[in-house]
Write a protein that holds these residues in place. Structure first.
Motif, PDB file in Angstrom:
ATOM      1  N   GLY A   1      11.780   6.138   3.792  1.00 39.73           N
ATOM      2  CA  GLY A   1      12.391   4.823   3.919  1.00 39.73           C
ATOM      3  C   GLY A   1      12.025   3.862   2.817  1.00 39.73           C
ATOM      4  O   GLY A   1      12.558   2.760   2.731  1.00 39.73           O
ATOM      5  N   LYS A   2      11.113   4.266   1.940  1.00 36.11           N
ATOM      6  CA  LYS A   2      10.646   3.398   0.864  1.00 36.11           C
ATOM      7  C   LYS A   2      10.912   3.978  -0.529  1.00 36.11           C
ATOM      8  O   LYS A   2      10.397   3.470  -1.512  1.00 36.11           O
ATOM      9  CB  LYS A   2       9.144   3.133   1.040  1.00 36.11           C
ATOM     10  CG  LYS A   2       8.843   2.349   2.309  1.00 36.11           C
ATOM     11  CD  LYS A   2       7.358   2.160   2.501  1.00 36.11           C
ATOM     12  CE  LYS A   2       7.067   1.262   3.680  1.00 36.11           C
ATOM     13  NZ  LYS A   2       7.244  -0.156   3.379  1.00 36.11           N
ATOM     14  N   SER A   3      11.706   5.051  -0.605  1.00 31.38           N
ATOM     15  CA  SER A   3      11.793   5.752  -1.889  1.00 31.38           C
ATOM     16  C   SER A   3      13.205   5.925  -2.435  1.00 31.38           C
ATOM     17  O   SER A   3      13.433   6.774  -3.291  1.00 31.38           O
ATOM     18  CB  SER A   3      11.124   7.125  -1.768  1.00 31.38           C
ATOM     19  OG  SER A   3      11.743   7.892  -0.748  1.00 31.38           O
ATOM     20  N   PHE A   4      14.154   5.124  -1.981  1.00 30.01           N
ATOM     21  CA  PHE A   4      15.507   5.206  -2.536  1.00 30.01           C
ATOM     22  C   PHE A   4      15.558   4.557  -3.911  1.00 30.01           C
ATOM     23  O   PHE A   4      14.699   3.738  -4.261  1.00 30.01           O
ATOM     24  CB  PHE A   4      16.506   4.523  -1.595  1.00 30.01           C
ATOM     25  CG  PHE A   4      16.735   5.276  -0.315  1.00 30.01           C
ATOM     26  CD1 PHE A   4      17.498   6.440  -0.305  1.00 30.01           C
ATOM     27  CD2 PHE A   4      16.199   4.830   0.881  1.00 30.01           C
ATOM     28  CE1 PHE A   4      17.713   7.142   0.869  1.00 30.01           C
ATOM     29  CE2 PHE A   4      16.403   5.530   2.066  1.00 30.01           C
ATOM     30  CZ  PHE A   4      17.169   6.689   2.051  1.00 30.01           C
ATOM     31  N   ASP A   5      16.580   4.914  -4.691  1.00 29.88           N
ATOM     32  CA  ASP A   5      16.788   4.288  -5.995  1.00 29.88           C
ATOM     33  C   ASP A   5      16.822   2.767  -5.832  1.00 29.88           C
ATOM     34  O   ASP A   5      17.381   2.262  -4.855  1.00 29.88           O
ATOM     35  CB  ASP A   5      18.107   4.745  -6.615  1.00 29.88           C
ATOM     36  CG  ASP A   5      18.097   6.211  -7.034  1.00 29.88           C
ATOM     37  OD1 ASP A   5      17.018   6.824  -7.057  1.00 29.88           O
ATOM     38  OD2 ASP A   5      19.181   6.740  -7.335  1.00 29.88           O
TER      39      ASP A   5
END
Length: 165
Positions: A60-64
């Motif tokens: 949940g914290k690692s999208f572009d």
């Protein structure tokens, strides 16, 4: 991202930047390994942080475009992080306002803990946690939308500004 629309949240935070390789250090020596500090917006897709991400927060914290940092690094020797004002604004409205004096763990405690059994390399970023006021807790919830402008400002470091895409 399209797969996370209608759930993206802000988290203004102090970020620690490691300057020297370290492992298994004590809190009393932790600041010797800190290069400096910067401002972070720990952008979070809340549903992906929970059930969609299998209960693993990293998803949940690692999208572009997530985790903007900056605008600069303030040298560790030049800043006492024990009582710095931190403010987050969305479209000019204050949504988080606190002080690093309210952090659950101090910078030395966090660096020591993160180094336990793990080598921290120069450039490693450690986030310190966010103050109250995140969007998903609000009534009604406040989620970020494309075009929103987020600013996180920390006393003695500067202001990070970014537009949601």
């Amino acid at each position: 991202p399209e797969c996370a629309k209608d759930e993206v949240d802000y988290e203004g935070e102090l970020a620690i930047v490691i300057g020297k390789k370290c492992k298994d250090i004590e809190p009393s020596e932790a600041l010797d390994y800190v290069l400096g500090y910067t401002v972070a917006n720990d952008v979070t897709a809340r549903k992906w942080q929970g059930r969609k991400g299998g209960g693993q927060w990293f998803r949940g914290k690692s999208f572009d475009t997530f985790l903007p940092l900056g605008p600069s690094i303030t040298a560790a020797w030049a800043l006492n992080t024990s009582n710095l004002k931190i403010v987050t604004r969305v479209n000019g409205n204050v949504v988080q306002e606190s002080s690093t004096s309210n952090m659950i763990f101090s910078v030395p405690e966090l660096v020591s803990f993160c180094s336990t059994g793990t080598t921290l390399l120069p450039g490693t970023i450690i986030l310190t946690g966010t103050p109250s006021g995140v969007g998903y807790i609000r009534k009604p919830p406040l989620y970020l939308r494309s075009g929103d402008k987020v600013q996180v400002e920390i006393q003695g470091i500067g202001r990070l500004s970014n537009e949601v895409q």
